[in-house]
Design a protein around this motif. Structure first.
Motif, PDB file in Angstrom:
ATOM      1  N   PRO A 145      59.324  13.825  44.121  1.00  0.00           N
ATOM      2  CA  PRO A 145      59.023  15.207  44.471  1.00  0.00           C
ATOM      3  C   PRO A 145      57.892  15.560  45.327  1.00  0.00           C
ATOM      4  CG  PRO A 145      58.531  14.592  41.884  1.00  0.00           C
ATOM      5  CD  PRO A 145      58.957  13.485  42.774  1.00  0.00           C
ATOM      6  N   THR A 146      57.984  16.483  46.216  1.00  0.00           N
ATOM      7  CA  THR A 146      57.004  16.838  47.072  1.00  0.00           C
ATOM      8  C   THR A 146      56.289  17.986  46.682  1.00  0.00           C
ATOM      9  OG1 THR A 146      58.482  17.981  48.473  1.00  0.00           O
ATOM     10  CG2 THR A 146      58.228  15.580  49.107  1.00  0.00           C
ATOM     11  N   ASN A 147      57.172  19.159  46.171  1.00  0.00           N
ATOM     12  CA  ASN A 147      56.569  20.405  45.845  1.00  0.00           C
ATOM     13  C   ASN A 147      55.650  20.922  46.868  1.00  0.00           C
ATOM     14  OD1 ASN A 147      57.806  20.171  43.389  1.00  0.00           O
ATOM     15  ND2 ASN A 147      56.111  19.239  42.480  1.00  0.00           N
ATOM     16  N   LYS A 148      56.256  21.090  48.128  1.00  0.00           N
ATOM     17  CA  LYS A 148      55.510  21.325  49.321  1.00  0.00           C
ATOM     18  C   LYS A 148      56.247  23.076  49.452  1.00  0.00           C
ATOM     19  CE  LYS A 148      55.432  20.559  54.345  1.00  0.00           C
ATOM     20  NZ  LYS A 148      55.905  19.822  55.273  1.00  0.00           N
ATOM     21  N   ALA A 149      55.353  23.865  49.626  1.00  0.00           N
ATOM     22  CA  ALA A 149      55.463  25.386  50.011  1.00  0.00           C
ATOM     23  C   ALA A 149      54.953  25.733  51.417  1.00  0.00           C
ATOM     24  CB  ALA A 149      54.896  26.348  48.969  1.00  0.00           C
ATOM     25  N   THR A 150      56.140  26.275  51.976  1.00  0.00           N
ATOM     26  CA  THR A 150      55.636  26.735  53.736  1.00  0.00           C
ATOM     27  C   THR A 150      56.141  27.777  53.714  1.00  0.00           C
ATOM     28  OG1 THR A 150      57.837  25.937  54.457  1.00  0.00           O
ATOM     29  CG2 THR A 150      56.074  24.387  54.548  1.00  0.00           C
ATOM     30  N   GLY A 151      55.499  28.807  54.747  1.00  0.00           N
ATOM     31  CA  GLY A 151      56.117  30.077  55.102  1.00  0.00           C
ATOM     32  C   GLY A 151      56.489  29.986  56.510  1.00  0.00           C
ATOM     33  N   LEU A 152      57.617  30.902  56.669  1.00  0.00           N
ATOM     34  CA  LEU A 152      57.932  31.132  57.887  1.00  0.00           C
ATOM     35  C   LEU A 152      57.839  32.436  58.653  1.00  0.00           C
ATOM     36  CD1 LEU A 152      59.997  29.661  60.220  1.00  0.00           C
ATOM     37  CD2 LEU A 152      62.124  30.691  59.037  1.00  0.00           C
ATOM     38  N   VAL A 153      57.256  32.600  59.560  1.00  0.00           N
ATOM     39  CA  VAL A 153      57.190  33.658  60.349  1.00  0.00           C
ATOM     40  C   VAL A 153      57.847  33.810  61.643  1.00  0.00           C
ATOM     41  CG1 VAL A 153      55.268  35.224  61.315  1.00  0.00           C
ATOM     42  CG2 VAL A 153      54.817  33.745  59.419  1.00  0.00           C
ATOM     43  N   GLU A 154      58.695  35.069  61.742  1.00  0.00           N
ATOM     44  CA  GLU A 154      59.192  35.279  62.937  1.00  0.00           C
ATOM     45  C   GLU A 154      58.915  36.530  63.699  1.00  0.00           C
ATOM     46  OE1 GLU A 154      63.517  35.617  62.197  1.00  0.00           O
ATOM     47  OE2 GLU A 154      63.896  33.628  61.417  1.00  0.00           O
ATOM     48  N   GLU A 164      63.488  37.603  72.687  1.00  0.00           N
ATOM     49  CA  GLU A 164      63.213  36.499  72.198  1.00  0.00           C
ATOM     50  C   GLU A 164      62.803  36.456  70.808  1.00  0.00           C
ATOM     51  OE1 GLU A 164      60.224  32.485  73.511  1.00  0.00           O
ATOM     52  OE2 GLU A 164      60.401  33.964  74.859  1.00  0.00           O
ATOM     53  N   THR A 165      63.010  35.266  70.056  1.00  0.00           N
ATOM     54  CA  THR A 165      62.557  35.149  68.809  1.00  0.00           C
ATOM     55  C   THR A 165      61.843  33.967  68.612  1.00  0.00           C
ATOM     56  OG1 THR A 165      64.756  36.517  67.862  1.00  0.00           O
ATOM     57  CG2 THR A 165      63.184  34.983  66.307  1.00  0.00           C
ATOM     58  N   LEU A 166      60.505  34.134  68.034  1.00  0.00           N
ATOM     59  CA  LEU A 166      59.599  32.972  67.952  1.00  0.00           C
ATOM     60  C   LEU A 166      59.642  32.573  66.374  1.00  0.00           C
ATOM     61  CD1 LEU A 166      57.773  30.838  69.265  1.00  0.00           C
ATOM     62  CD2 LEU A 166      55.995  32.772  68.949  1.00  0.00           C
ATOM     63  N   ALA A 167      60.048  31.593  65.949  1.00  0.00           N
ATOM     64  CA  ALA A 167      59.857  30.960  64.667  1.00  0.00           C
ATOM     65  C   ALA A 167      58.739  30.007  64.326  1.00  0.00           C
ATOM     66  CB  ALA A 167      60.966  30.922  64.141  1.00  0.00           C
ATOM     67  N   VAL A 168      57.754  30.515  63.348  1.00  0.00           N
ATOM     68  CA  VAL A 168      56.616  29.632  63.189  1.00  0.00           C
ATOM     69  C   VAL A 168      56.580  29.159  61.752  1.00  0.00           C
ATOM     70  CG1 VAL A 168      54.302  29.227  63.278  1.00  0.00           C
ATOM     71  CG2 VAL A 168      55.325  30.328  65.161  1.00  0.00           C
ATOM     72  N   GLU A 169      56.760  27.734  61.311  1.00  0.00           N
ATOM     73  CA  GLU A 169      56.497  27.534  60.124  1.00  0.00           C
ATOM     74  C   GLU A 169      55.199  26.976  59.832  1.00  0.00           C
ATOM     75  OE1 GLU A 169      59.192  24.690  56.895  1.00  0.00           O
ATOM     76  OE2 GLU A 169      59.541  24.761  59.041  1.00  0.00           O
ATOM     77  N   CYS A 170      54.377  27.408  58.747  1.00  0.00           N
ATOM     78  CA  CYS A 170      53.244  27.160  58.472  1.00  0.00           C
ATOM     79  C   CYS A 170      52.967  26.491  57.020  1.00  0.00           C
ATOM     80  CB  CYS A 170      52.421  28.229  58.643  1.00  0.00           C
ATOM     81  SG  CYS A 170      52.252  28.889  60.334  1.00  0.00           S
ATOM     82  N   SER A 171      51.955  25.742  56.959  1.00  0.00           N
ATOM     83  CA  SER A 171      51.716  25.229  55.613  1.00  0.00           C
ATOM     84  C   SER A 171      50.695  26.269  54.757  1.00  0.00           C
ATOM     85  CB  SER A 171      51.028  23.956  55.342  1.00  0.00           C
ATOM     86  OG  SER A 171      49.680  24.077  56.189  1.00  0.00           O
ATOM     87  N   GLU A 174      47.630  26.479  56.904  1.00  0.00           N
ATOM     88  CA  GLU A 174      47.761  26.983  58.276  1.00  0.00           C
ATOM     89  C   GLU A 174      47.964  28.407  58.231  1.00  0.00           C
ATOM     90  OE1 GLU A 174      50.027  23.162  60.491  1.00  0.00           O
ATOM     91  OE2 GLU A 174      51.317  24.463  59.085  1.00  0.00           O
ATOM     92  N   LEU A 175      48.676  29.141  57.280  1.00  0.00           N
ATOM     93  CA  LEU A 175      49.021  30.496  57.048  1.00  0.00           C
ATOM     94  C   LEU A 175      47.621  30.960  56.642  1.00  0.00           C
ATOM     95  CD1 LEU A 175      52.338  30.896  54.967  1.00  0.00           C
ATOM     96  CD2 LEU A 175      51.754  31.718  57.007  1.00  0.00           C
ATOM     97  N   TYR A 176      46.548  30.345  55.986  1.00  0.00           N
ATOM     98  CA  TYR A 176      45.373  31.017  55.752  1.00  0.00           C
ATOM     99  C   TYR A 176      44.465  31.247  57.002  1.00  0.00           C
ATOM    100  CZ  TYR A 176      40.928  31.873  53.525  1.00  0.00           C
ATOM    101  OH  TYR A 176      39.674  32.495  53.077  1.00  0.00           O
ATOM    102  N   ASP A 177      44.647  30.110  57.856  1.00  0.00           N
ATOM    103  CA  ASP A 177      43.886  30.103  59.087  1.00  0.00           C
ATOM    104  C   ASP A 177      44.336  31.245  59.934  1.00  0.00           C
ATOM    105  OD1 ASP A 177      42.188  28.025  58.262  1.00  0.00           O
ATOM    106  OD2 ASP A 177      43.261  26.438  59.493  1.00  0.00           O
ATOM    107  N   LEU A 178      45.747  31.230  60.069  1.00  0.00           N
ATOM    108  CA  LEU A 178      46.400  32.454  60.794  1.00  0.00           C
ATOM    109  C   LEU A 178      45.802  33.743  60.369  1.00  0.00           C
ATOM    110  CD1 LEU A 178      48.300  33.470  63.102  1.00  0.00           C
ATOM    111  CD2 LEU A 178      50.172  33.240  61.287  1.00  0.00           C
ATOM    112  N   PHE A 179      45.926  33.733  58.890  1.00  0.00           N
ATOM    113  CA  PHE A 179      45.567  35.466  58.330  1.00  0.00           C
ATOM    114  C   PHE A 179      44.181  35.598  59.004  1.00  0.00           C
ATOM    115  CE2 PHE A 179      43.339  37.214  54.770  1.00  0.00           C
ATOM    116  CZ  PHE A 179      43.801  38.521  54.753  1.00  0.00           C
ATOM    117  N   LYS A 180      43.035  34.670  58.713  1.00  0.00           N
ATOM    118  CA  LYS A 180      41.606  34.665  59.175  1.00  0.00           C
ATOM    119  C   LYS A 180      41.678  35.027  60.573  1.00  0.00           C
ATOM    120  CE  LYS A 180      39.565  30.980  57.931  1.00  0.00           C
ATOM    121  NZ  LYS A 180      38.766  29.835  57.591  1.00  0.00           N
TER     122      LYS A 180
END
Length: 194
Positions: A145-154, A164-171, A174-180
């Motif tokens: 098991p990996t139990n890995k959560a990610t967020g996908l932002v489009e 154009e649609t830009l999709a970014v998948e973040c751990s 990475e999401l926390y850094d983007l939020f900051k």
């Protein structure tokens, strides 16, 4: 741009009676368009004759004044500070520095408002956003098991040629850094607008 040893004498030689009108025209053109064509060739030649300078020197003075106004806009510089900086950093005499500061005081609001309406880099505009979360229980390697959560932002972007649609998948990190980062951008925008 020319070094201050070259530009200061040209600016300081401008007749003080006509200098404010020249500055108003520069600010007006900067607000209207990001291009730096302040005068057509005929106007520039007539103005150079009136100001008793070469057309090339007039262009250099206009470019310098545009640089001063652009720098003041991006730094949100107050007229008094601008006036002091012109003398200390660029060798502009007190009378011409005062004229530049007065023009900035009168024209800053309109110029900054025009800059806010202008796209900064490209004509790409964020139209909408969407997001989703993903949770991975295992991967194909069979390592357990990996139990890995990610967020996908489009990001849906509007461009002159279409969408154009830009999709970014973040751990999570990475999401926390983007939020900051987005919070810092928001604070900066808030500082500029109010």
């Amino acid at each position: 741009m020319a070094p201050k040893e070259e530009i200061a004498p040209l600016v300081n030689a401008m007749p003080l009676k006509r200098f404010p009108a020249l500055l108003d025209r520069i600010l007006e053109r900067l607000a209207a368009s990001p291009s730096t064509e302040f005068f057509d060739q005929g106007e520039a030649a007539r103005l150079a004759d009136m100001l008793k300078c070469q057309p090339r020197d007039l262009r250099r003075v206009c470019d310098f004044c545009a640089f001063v106004f652009e720098s003041a806009a991006y730094a949100m510089e107050r007229p008094e500070k601008l006036e002091a900086r012109l003398g200390a950093d660029h060798g502009i005499d007190e009378a011409h520095a005062t004229a530049l500061a007065a023009a900035w005081k009168d024209g800053a609001a309109a110029y900054v408002a025009a800059l806010r309406e202008r796209p900064v880099a490209a004509p790409t505009v964020l139209e909408s956003t969407d997001w989703s979360t993903r949770f991975t229980l295992a991967d194909s390697s069979g390592a357990g098991p990996t139990n890995k959560a990610t967020g996908l932002v489009e990001l849906k972007l509007a461009k002159p040629g279409g969408q154009e649609t830009l999709a970014v998948e973040c751990s999570h990190a990475e999401l926390y850094d983007l939020f900051k980062t987005l919070n810092e951008v928001q604070a900066s925008v808030d500082g500029l607008t109010g």
